[in-house]
Scaffold this motif. Structure first.
Motif, PDB file in Angstrom:
ATOM      1  N   GLY A 125       0.871  -1.254  -0.071  1.00  0.00           N
ATOM      2  CA  GLY A 125      -0.005  -0.084  -0.074  1.00  0.00           C
ATOM      3  C   GLY A 125       0.923   1.202   0.115  1.00  0.00           C
ATOM      4  N   GLU A 166       2.999   1.762  -3.217  1.00  0.00           N
ATOM      5  CA  GLU A 166       2.102   2.236  -4.475  1.00  0.00           C
ATOM      6  C   GLU A 166       1.735   3.368  -4.352  1.00  0.00           C
ATOM      7  OE1 GLU A 166      -0.768  -0.901  -4.859  1.00  0.00           O
ATOM      8  OE2 GLU A 166       0.406  -2.443  -5.632  1.00  0.00           O
ATOM      9  N   TYR A 167       1.572   3.961  -3.239  1.00  0.00           N
ATOM     10  CA  TYR A 167       0.913   5.208  -2.704  1.00  0.00           C
ATOM     11  C   TYR A 167       2.159   6.379  -3.120  1.00  0.00           C
ATOM     12  CZ  TYR A 167      -1.885   8.941  -0.671  1.00  0.00           C
ATOM     13  OH  TYR A 167      -2.665   9.958  -0.304  1.00  0.00           O
ATOM     14  N   LYS A 188       3.760  10.964  -5.082  1.00  0.00           N
ATOM     15  CA  LYS A 188       3.847  12.195  -4.111  1.00  0.00           C
ATOM     16  C   LYS A 188       5.238  12.747  -4.114  1.00  0.00           C
ATOM     17  CE  LYS A 188      -0.490  10.990  -3.184  1.00  0.00           C
ATOM     18  NZ  LYS A 188      -1.717  11.732  -3.728  1.00  0.00           N
ATOM     19  N   ASN A 226      -5.245   2.556   3.384  1.00  0.00           N
ATOM     20  CA  ASN A 226      -5.366   3.862   2.950  1.00  0.00           C
ATOM     21  C   ASN A 226      -5.365   4.833   4.243  1.00  0.00           C
ATOM     22  OD1 ASN A 226      -5.946   2.981   0.479  1.00  0.00           O
ATOM     23  ND2 ASN A 226      -8.003   2.653   0.786  1.00  0.00           N
ATOM     24  N   ASN A 246      -1.748   5.552   4.861  1.00  0.00           N
ATOM     25  CA  ASN A 246      -0.781   6.532   3.925  1.00  0.00           C
ATOM     26  C   ASN A 246      -1.330   7.915   4.177  1.00  0.00           C
ATOM     27  OD1 ASN A 246       0.303   4.317   2.826  1.00  0.00           O
ATOM     28  ND2 ASN A 246      -1.239   3.931   1.274  1.00  0.00           N
ATOM     29  N   HIS A 247      -2.985   8.248   4.391  1.00  0.00           N
ATOM     30  CA  HIS A 247      -3.209   9.539   4.708  1.00  0.00           C
ATOM     31  C   HIS A 247      -2.496  10.219   5.613  1.00  0.00           C
ATOM     32  CE1 HIS A 247      -6.987   8.256   1.970  1.00  0.00           C
ATOM     33  NE2 HIS A 247      -5.925   8.639   1.363  1.00  0.00           N
ATOM     34  N   GLU A 303       0.969  10.715   5.062  1.00  0.00           N
ATOM     35  CA  GLU A 303       1.140  11.925   4.124  1.00  0.00           C
ATOM     36  C   GLU A 303       0.774  13.409   4.692  1.00  0.00           C
ATOM     37  OE1 GLU A 303      -0.216  13.384  -0.440  1.00  0.00           O
ATOM     38  OE2 GLU A 303      -1.786  12.132   0.855  1.00  0.00           O
TER      39      GLU A 303
END
Length: 254
Positions: free
Chosen positions: A37, A40-41, A45, A239, A242-243, A246
């Protein structure tokens, strides 16, 4: 993991994207795919994501220590010509990241730990070596997650194969002992590297109080929780993970 594994001298790793280097450190029983995850994210970015294969079962038994893995990581960073890296580690990987940051603070811009060992003695799993008992291993693997279905047959099979390989089992126990010896409670207050702590609220391997203790001891840390989540948030809730990460990286201008 579908990604191409690069073989470069003594290093085997996955590399994706360009930009700020983010090095991912897997845990003791965790393969590189646990971080699919994340890998890939973040390349889109502005991050170069690198996942080195740690030599967990490749070192001589007396060298199978957290410190030697931290030195191996430094060798990899130098080999790749990287600087100002972000280290992200789960479980034993978090511990290796912490020790590396203590030993080579000038190399690390930021540290991200999740379900990390380094403070809590039974983080490496107690009652481990029941060789041959598949149901016991399956239960142990399921206990790592809030949702036992995350422990796929593939994951259980991999753990089962490891504990039934005598040499791997001996090295697993050597690492566990080394992790206990390398308790970092006295080191953490002197480590000023910005640290993001992301923890599962239902982690039974390194319980929530471990995350709170990391947060209290590390001078420049932020602590984030993920609900209905066990020991590997980046697998169970990729998800959310990652959020959170980030947003933290943006807040800190990393």
């Amino acid at each position: 993991m579908e990604e191409h594994l690069i073989e470069d001298g003594k290093y085997r790793y996955i590399e994706k994207g360009e930009g700020t280097p983010m090095i991912i450190l897997h845990g003791l029983m965790g393969g590189l795919s646990n971080f699919q995850g994340v890998s890939e994210y973040f390349p889109s970015k502005g991050y170069k994501v690198l996942i080195p294969e740690l030599p967990i079962y490749d070192m001589p038994i007396l060298k199978t220590t957290v410190k030697n893995f931290a030195n191996f990581l430094e060798g990899f960073i130098e080999h790749k010509g990287l600087k100002d890296v972000i280290l992200l580690g789960n479980s034993l990987g978090g511990h290796i990241g912490l020790l590396h940051t203590k030993m080579f603070p000038e190399m690390v811009k930021a540290l991200v730990i999740t379900g990390s060992s380094g403070l809590y003695e039974s983080a490496m799993g107690d009652g481990y070596p029941k060789r041959g008992d598949y149901e016991f291993i399956k239960k142990k693997a399921e206990d790592v997650f809030y949702d036992p279905k995350v422990a796929t047959k593939e994951i259980v099979d991999e753990v089962f194969a490891t504990v039934n390989d005598r040499m791997k089992l001996v090295k697993t126990l050597a690492i566990a002992k080394s992790a206990i010896r390398h308790n970092m409670s006295k080191d953490l207050p002197h480590m000023n590297t910005p640290t993001c702590i992301i923890w599962g609220e239902n982690d039974t391997v390194t319980p929530p109080n471990v995350a709170k203790e990391f947060h209290e001891l590390l001078p420049d840390s932020d602590l984030y929780w993920i609900e209905k989540c066990g020991h590997a948030p980046m697998m169970e809730h990729p998800n959310d993970f990652n959020h959170i990460l980030e947003a933290w990286l943006k807040k800190r201008n990393f």
